[in-house]
Write a protein that holds these residues in place. Sequence first.
Motif, PDB file in Angstrom:
ATOM      1  N   THR A 150       0.818  -1.221   0.000  1.00 34.22           N
ATOM      2  CA  THR A 150       0.000   0.000   0.000  1.00 34.22           C
ATOM      3  C   THR A 150       0.845   1.262   0.000  1.00 34.22           C
ATOM      4  OG1 THR A 150      -1.765  -1.183   1.155  1.00 34.22           O
ATOM      5  CG2 THR A 150      -1.809   1.224   1.255  1.00 34.22           C
ATOM      6  N   HIS A 151       1.878   1.313   0.825  1.00 32.13           N
ATOM      7  CA  HIS A 151       2.669   2.539   0.895  1.00 32.13           C
ATOM      8  C   HIS A 151       3.437   2.785  -0.400  1.00 32.13           C
ATOM      9  CE1 HIS A 151       5.449  -0.589   2.325  1.00 32.13           C
ATOM     10  NE2 HIS A 151       6.446   0.188   1.958  1.00 32.13           N
ATOM     11  N   ILE A 152       3.883   1.717  -1.053  1.00 26.89           N
ATOM     12  CA  ILE A 152       4.569   1.874  -2.339  1.00 26.89           C
ATOM     13  C   ILE A 152       3.587   2.339  -3.408  1.00 26.89           C
ATOM     14  CG2 ILE A 152       5.823   0.682  -4.169  1.00 26.89           C
ATOM     15  CD1 ILE A 152       7.483   1.086  -1.672  1.00 26.89           C
ATOM     16  N   GLY A 153       2.397   1.754  -3.419  1.00 26.51           N
ATOM     17  CA  GLY A 153       1.389   2.137  -4.398  1.00 26.51           C
ATOM     18  C   GLY A 153       1.011   3.598  -4.302  1.00 26.51           C
ATOM     19  N   PHE A 154       0.824   4.103  -3.083  1.00 30.93           N
ATOM     20  CA  PHE A 154       0.451   5.508  -2.934  1.00 30.93           C
ATOM     21  C   PHE A 154       1.633   6.435  -3.201  1.00 30.93           C
ATOM     22  CE2 PHE A 154      -3.418   3.914  -1.005  1.00 30.93           C
ATOM     23  CZ  PHE A 154      -4.349   4.869  -1.389  1.00 30.93           C
ATOM     24  N   ALA A 155       2.846   5.979  -2.918  1.00 30.23           N
ATOM     25  CA  ALA A 155       4.018   6.782  -3.288  1.00 30.23           C
ATOM     26  C   ALA A 155       4.116   6.908  -4.804  1.00 30.23           C
ATOM     27  CB  ALA A 155       5.289   6.149  -2.723  1.00 30.23           C
ATOM     28  N   ASP A 156       3.842   5.820  -5.513  1.00 32.40           N
ATOM     29  CA  ASP A 156       3.851   5.871  -6.975  1.00 32.40           C
ATOM     30  C   ASP A 156       2.735   6.760  -7.506  1.00 32.40           C
ATOM     31  OD1 ASP A 156       5.980   4.146  -6.924  1.00 32.40           O
ATOM     32  OD2 ASP A 156       4.834   2.363  -7.512  1.00 32.40           O
ATOM     33  N   ARG A 157       1.586   6.739  -6.844  1.00 34.91           N
ATOM     34  CA  ARG A 157       0.475   7.604  -7.249  1.00 34.91           C
ATOM     35  C   ARG A 157       0.857   9.077  -7.073  1.00 34.91           C
ATOM     36  NH1 ARG A 157      -4.775   6.359  -7.807  1.00 34.91           N
ATOM     37  NH2 ARG A 157      -4.392   4.319  -6.854  1.00 34.91           N
ATOM     38  N   HIS A 158       1.553   9.373  -5.980  1.00 33.30           N
ATOM     39  CA  HIS A 158       2.034  10.732  -5.729  1.00 33.30           C
ATOM     40  C   HIS A 158       2.920  11.201  -6.867  1.00 33.30           C
ATOM     41  CE1 HIS A 158       4.788  13.764  -4.028  1.00 33.30           C
ATOM     42  NE2 HIS A 158       3.859  14.020  -3.110  1.00 33.30           N
ATOM     43  N   LEU A 163       2.436  15.394  -7.522  1.00 32.57           N
ATOM     44  CA  LEU A 163       2.059  16.127  -6.319  1.00 32.57           C
ATOM     45  C   LEU A 163       3.297  16.690  -5.645  1.00 32.57           C
ATOM     46  CD1 LEU A 163      -0.554  13.599  -4.857  1.00 32.57           C
ATOM     47  CD2 LEU A 163      -1.006  15.641  -6.234  1.00 32.57           C
ATOM     48  N   SER A 164       3.107  17.646  -4.787  1.00 30.77           N
ATOM     49  CA  SER A 164       4.237  18.278  -4.107  1.00 30.77           C
ATOM     50  C   SER A 164       4.584  17.509  -2.841  1.00 30.77           C
ATOM     51  CB  SER A 164       3.906  19.729  -3.764  1.00 30.77           C
ATOM     52  OG  SER A 164       2.781  19.798  -2.898  1.00 30.77           O
ATOM     53  N   GLY A 165       5.784  17.753  -2.328  1.00 28.97           N
ATOM     54  CA  GLY A 165       6.224  17.109  -1.100  1.00 28.97           C
ATOM     55  C   GLY A 165       6.939  15.801  -1.356  1.00 28.97           C
ATOM     56  N   ASP A 166       7.259  15.109  -0.275  1.00 25.34           N
ATOM     57  CA  ASP A 166       8.010  13.859  -0.332  1.00 25.34           C
ATOM     58  C   ASP A 166       7.083  12.698  -0.669  1.00 25.34           C
ATOM     59  OD1 ASP A 166       9.134  11.296   0.875  1.00 25.34           O
ATOM     60  OD2 ASP A 166      10.857  12.643   1.131  1.00 25.34           O
ATOM     61  N   ARG A 167       7.352  11.998  -1.768  1.00 23.07           N
ATOM     62  CA  ARG A 167       6.472  10.926  -2.212  1.00 23.07           C
ATOM     63  C   ARG A 167       6.448   9.760  -1.227  1.00 23.07           C
ATOM     64  NH1 ARG A 167       9.226   6.797  -5.301  1.00 23.07           N
ATOM     65  NH2 ARG A 167       7.316   6.451  -6.509  1.00 23.07           N
ATOM     66  N   GLU A 168       7.595   9.444  -0.604  1.00 23.51           N
ATOM     67  CA  GLU A 168       7.643   8.316   0.314  1.00 23.51           C
ATOM     68  C   GLU A 168       6.859   8.609   1.594  1.00 23.51           C
ATOM     69  OE1 GLU A 168      11.616   7.031   0.962  1.00 23.51           O
ATOM     70  OE2 GLU A 168      11.934   6.433  -1.128  1.00 23.51           O
ATOM     71  N   LEU A 169       6.980   9.832   2.093  1.00 20.79           N
ATOM     72  CA  LEU A 169       6.204  10.208   3.272  1.00 20.79           C
ATOM     73  C   LEU A 169       4.707  10.178   2.968  1.00 20.79           C
ATOM     74  CD1 LEU A 169       8.246  13.134   4.868  1.00 20.79           C
ATOM     75  CD2 LEU A 169       7.899  10.834   5.785  1.00 20.79           C
ATOM     76  N   PHE A 170       4.337  10.614   1.778  1.00 17.72           N
ATOM     77  CA  PHE A 170       2.936  10.563   1.366  1.00 17.72           C
ATOM     78  C   PHE A 170       2.449   9.111   1.349  1.00 17.72           C
ATOM     79  CE2 PHE A 170      -0.342  10.052  -1.877  1.00 17.72           C
ATOM     80  CZ  PHE A 170      -1.238  11.057  -1.558  1.00 17.72           C
ATOM     81  N   GLY A 171       3.263   8.236   0.776  1.00 16.85           N
ATOM     82  CA  GLY A 171       2.878   6.827   0.702  1.00 16.85           C
ATOM     83  C   GLY A 171       2.704   6.203   2.068  1.00 16.85           C
ATOM     84  N   VAL A 172       3.643   6.471   2.977  1.00 11.78           N
ATOM     85  CA  VAL A 172       3.553   5.921   4.329  1.00 11.78           C
ATOM     86  C   VAL A 172       2.330   6.481   5.055  1.00 11.78           C
ATOM     87  CG1 VAL A 172       4.648   5.932   6.607  1.00 11.78           C
ATOM     88  CG2 VAL A 172       5.999   5.398   4.570  1.00 11.78           C
ATOM     89  N   GLY A 173       2.116   7.789   4.940  1.00 11.78           N
ATOM     90  CA  GLY A 173       0.964   8.398   5.600  1.00 11.78           C
ATOM     91  C   GLY A 173      -0.351   7.830   5.088  1.00 11.78           C
ATOM     92  N   ALA A 174      -0.453   7.681   3.775  1.00  9.82           N
ATOM     93  CA  ALA A 174      -1.673   7.121   3.191  1.00  9.82           C
ATOM     94  C   ALA A 174      -1.890   5.687   3.657  1.00  9.82           C
ATOM     95  CB  ALA A 174      -1.597   7.181   1.665  1.00  9.82           C
ATOM     96  N   ALA A 175      -0.804   4.896   3.721  1.00 12.01           N
ATOM     97  CA  ALA A 175      -0.930   3.500   4.142  1.00 12.01           C
ATOM     98  C   ALA A 175      -1.385   3.398   5.600  1.00 12.01           C
ATOM     99  CB  ALA A 175       0.399   2.780   3.959  1.00 12.01           C
ATOM    100  N   ILE A 176      -0.870   4.249   6.458  1.00  9.38           N
ATOM    101  CA  ILE A 176      -1.299   4.248   7.858  1.00  9.38           C
ATOM    102  C   ILE A 176      -2.803   4.508   7.937  1.00  9.38           C
ATOM    103  CG2 ILE A 176      -1.149   5.494  10.047  1.00  9.38           C
ATOM    104  CD1 ILE A 176       1.837   5.919   9.424  1.00  9.38           C
TER     105      ILE A 176
END
Length: 398
Positions: A150-158, A163-176
Amino acid sequence: MDRSTGTTTLTRSATTGLGDTGHMIAGAQQRESTRSAPVLAAAELDRLRAAVAEALTDFLEQQRATLAGMDPRLAPVADEVCAIAEGGKKLRPSFAYWGWRGARHAGAGVGEEDAAVLRAVAALEFVHASALVHDDVMDAAGTRRGRRTTHIGFADRHAAQDLSGDRELFGVGAAILVGDLALVWSDEMLRCSGISEAALGRARAVWDTMRTEVTAGQYLDLLRAAGGLPGADGALTVARYKSAGYTVQRPLQLGVAIAGAGPAVIESCTAIGLPLGEAFQLRDDVLGVFGDPSVTGKSADDDLREGKQTLLIALAEEVADDTGRRLLGNLLGNPDAGTDEFDALRALLVSTGALDRVEERITRRTAEARAAITDAPIADDARAALDALAVAATTRTA
């Protein structure tokens, strides 16, 4: 589900099977000469899985509509929960359902409807989905069941949406948040399942204990990875609370609680669930290192690359020589190591006898659980189904 009557039956012909569980049971029958899982029980497991999947689909359609009504941009969140919850073998709902079936005529909950119980036990899949998503974040895992975590998928979506900001942080936040949402939906599905208020009250005590244990187990896993819970005993403690309890023991207890069973049946759930849950987790550990990626849906190197401190690793460390310990120290948890190096680590797990010792423990603990199933004061059809599940859970290839 019969749309005209609103009921679900487990005696119809199922349109979908139990994934590879039927094959696992057939394989186990070939391997076991003394006791084998009945073919009829395997067919019942197939039908149960189909019914649970249908209950999940109905619930998720409602939740998808709710999120779409909030904002259409929430669709990926709903899609992700659906993708996780609708996969897998549905073992936890299966254990819970057959716990109920085994005790339904002898307890206080004789009036519970089959369809309502199915919806109640299907809620376990959302607890499982939540645990998987959060576990993948903590392990920095890349794949799960043949798809991106999930976190990888949302990072790739970012990245794809620029989108702006850190893609990996976005992915982790979305997965949580996806994991949290799955846990919220687990409560809602149980509460709205249609079981009686009395049964719901009995179920809640088990439900709350189970969710506390799996969360505590996740922390113990983190602690062990940091060196705070060493040795084989530490590995088995993590296995018990992170996976074993909420895979078999607590689902069984959930089912018998809905049935309103007495103390003898409740005690049998522990006698069955603890050894079988441990054997299930140990099989998972073996598959994580020695499994076929085309079957497991993940690389056989991932657990070694992530540095998972399983019983396999603990037992190898106990008997490895200095060269072996250096190999473990250099490669386990090394993100830069390659397949050839991990093959050397796998060879060490074999040469030290760690793999054989884990397999022996799986066999012993499964036998203990199957003996407890034989002795349990439950209905014969449930006993046959639980025995089939025990074989399937511990001889699986994925």
